[in-house]
Design a protein around this motif. Structure first.
Motif, PDB file in Angstrom:
ATOM      1  N   LEU A  67      28.472  17.960  44.181  1.00 52.87           N
ATOM      2  CA  LEU A  67      28.708  18.284  42.775  1.00 52.87           C
ATOM      3  C   LEU A  67      29.305  19.678  42.692  1.00 52.87           C
ATOM      4  N   ALA A  68      30.381  19.808  41.923  1.00 49.21           N
ATOM      5  CA  ALA A  68      30.934  21.120  41.575  1.00 49.21           C
ATOM      6  C   ALA A  68      30.772  21.250  40.068  1.00 49.21           C
ATOM      7  N   ALA A  69      29.919  22.165  39.639  1.00 48.29           N
ATOM      8  CA  ALA A  69      29.630  22.353  38.217  1.00 48.29           C
ATOM      9  C   ALA A  69      30.539  23.430  37.650  1.00 48.29           C
ATOM     10  N   ARG A  83      27.484  25.887  49.159  1.00 50.09           N
ATOM     11  CA  ARG A  83      28.367  26.608  50.093  1.00 50.09           C
ATOM     12  C   ARG A  83      28.959  25.661  51.137  1.00 50.09           C
ATOM     13  N   SER A  84      28.181  24.688  51.600  1.00 50.77           N
ATOM     14  CA  SER A  84      28.663  23.764  52.636  1.00 50.77           C
ATOM     15  C   SER A  84      29.800  22.873  52.146  1.00 50.77           C
ATOM     16  N   ALA A  85      30.003  22.771  50.828  1.00 53.01           N
ATOM     17  CA  ALA A  85      31.090  21.955  50.275  1.00 53.01           C
ATOM     18  C   ALA A  85      32.439  22.643  50.391  1.00 53.01           C
ATOM     19  N   VAL A  86      32.430  23.969  50.514  1.00 51.16           N
ATOM     20  CA  VAL A  86      33.681  24.725  50.442  1.00 51.16           C
ATOM     21  C   VAL A  86      33.814  25.745  51.573  1.00 51.16           C
ATOM     22  N   ARG A 122      39.715  21.772  44.710  1.00 56.15           N
ATOM     23  CA  ARG A 122      40.575  20.594  44.546  1.00 56.15           C
ATOM     24  C   ARG A 122      39.687  19.367  44.706  1.00 56.15           C
ATOM     25  N   ALA A 123      39.055  18.960  43.635  1.00 55.38           N
ATOM     26  CA  ALA A 123      38.071  17.880  43.667  1.00 55.38           C
ATOM     27  C   ALA A 123      38.734  16.507  43.730  1.00 55.38           C
ATOM     28  N   LEU A 138      41.101  19.420  39.776  1.00 50.94           N
ATOM     29  CA  LEU A 138      41.342  18.158  40.481  1.00 50.94           C
ATOM     30  C   LEU A 138      42.563  18.298  41.383  1.00 50.94           C
ATOM     31  N   LYS A 139      42.610  17.486  42.425  1.00 55.66           N
ATOM     32  CA  LYS A 139      43.807  17.456  43.267  1.00 55.66           C
ATOM     33  C   LYS A 139      44.995  17.070  42.399  1.00 55.66           C
ATOM     34  N   GLU A 140      46.195  17.254  42.928  1.00 50.58           N
ATOM     35  CA  GLU A 140      47.406  17.183  42.113  1.00 50.58           C
ATOM     36  C   GLU A 140      47.650  15.905  41.324  1.00 50.58           C
ATOM     37  N   VAL A 141      47.383  14.744  41.868  1.00 45.15           N
ATOM     38  CA  VAL A 141      47.700  13.537  41.121  1.00 45.15           C
ATOM     39  C   VAL A 141      46.406  12.937  40.569  1.00 45.15           C
ATOM     40  N   ALA A 142      46.066  13.325  39.357  1.00 48.72           N
ATOM     41  CA  ALA A 142      44.865  12.814  38.697  1.00 48.72           C
ATOM     42  C   ALA A 142      45.213  11.544  37.930  1.00 48.72           C
TER      43      ALA A 142
END
Length: 179
Positions: A67-69, A83-86, A122-123, A138-142
């Motif tokens: 989760l990225a809040a 921290r481990s996500a990024v 870049r989720a 979000l990554k480029e093509v949502a």
């Protein structure tokens, strides 16, 4: 259905439709004010933030999804993540509060084992609960995703997933599983 049940259902449905797997990142922007029926930024509710974070994490954690809040505009919409996500992303120094970051991000910061704030991510998918404008993370093509729910509480709900860019010309063929 409670707002917690709605949040868990939305997270579950998006994980399935976006085909998220272990290591994926789901960005969530959430206005607890909007969930409670007030205008964004006017009725921050820490207890609502905590219950929504718990509901969403109850879906994500067993799947190994991060989760990225997203924080509010007072913190330039930075993100609170494990921290481990990024690995390798430079953290910024801020601790969200209900009126500077938002109740949802504050709850995530308090709940995560090793929280860190970052400016950009870049989720792989996202939930926008209450018009919080998550698109920049979000990554480029949502691609919009239609969920069975249109709202959580009183807050409008929008969802998105990402897909790889199409490259090539008229002769190109594409992997249908990535569409």
């Amino acid at each position: 259905m409670t707002v917690q049940e709605q949040a868990a259902l939305a997270a579950e449905e998006l994980c399935e439709k976006a085909r998220l797997g272990p290591g994926s990142i789901l960005v969530v922007g959430c206005s607890t004010s909007e969930v409670r029926g007030s205008r964004i930024g006017t009725d921050s509710a820490p207890a609502t933030g905590e219950s929504l974070v718990e509901a969403i994490l109850s879906v994500l954690e067993p799947k190994g999804i991060y989760l990225a809040a997203q924080c509010c505009e007072h913190l330039n919409r930075c993100l609170i993540v494990e921290r481990s996500a990024v690995p390798g992303l430079e953290p910024v120094n801020v601790v969200p509060q209900p009126k500077a970051g938002g109740s949802f991000a504050t709850a995530a910061y308090g709940r995560f084992r090793d929280p860190v704030a970052v400016e950009h991510i870049r989720a792989d998918a996202g939930l926008d609960i209450g018009g919080t404008l998550i698109g920049m993370h979000l990554k480029e093509v949502a691609v919009p995703v239609r969920l069975s729910l249109k709202a959580i509480g009183e807050a409008p709900l929008l969802a998105a997933r990402v897909r790889p860019k199409f490259i090539g010309g008229v002769r190109a063929k594409y992997d249908e599983d990535l569409l």
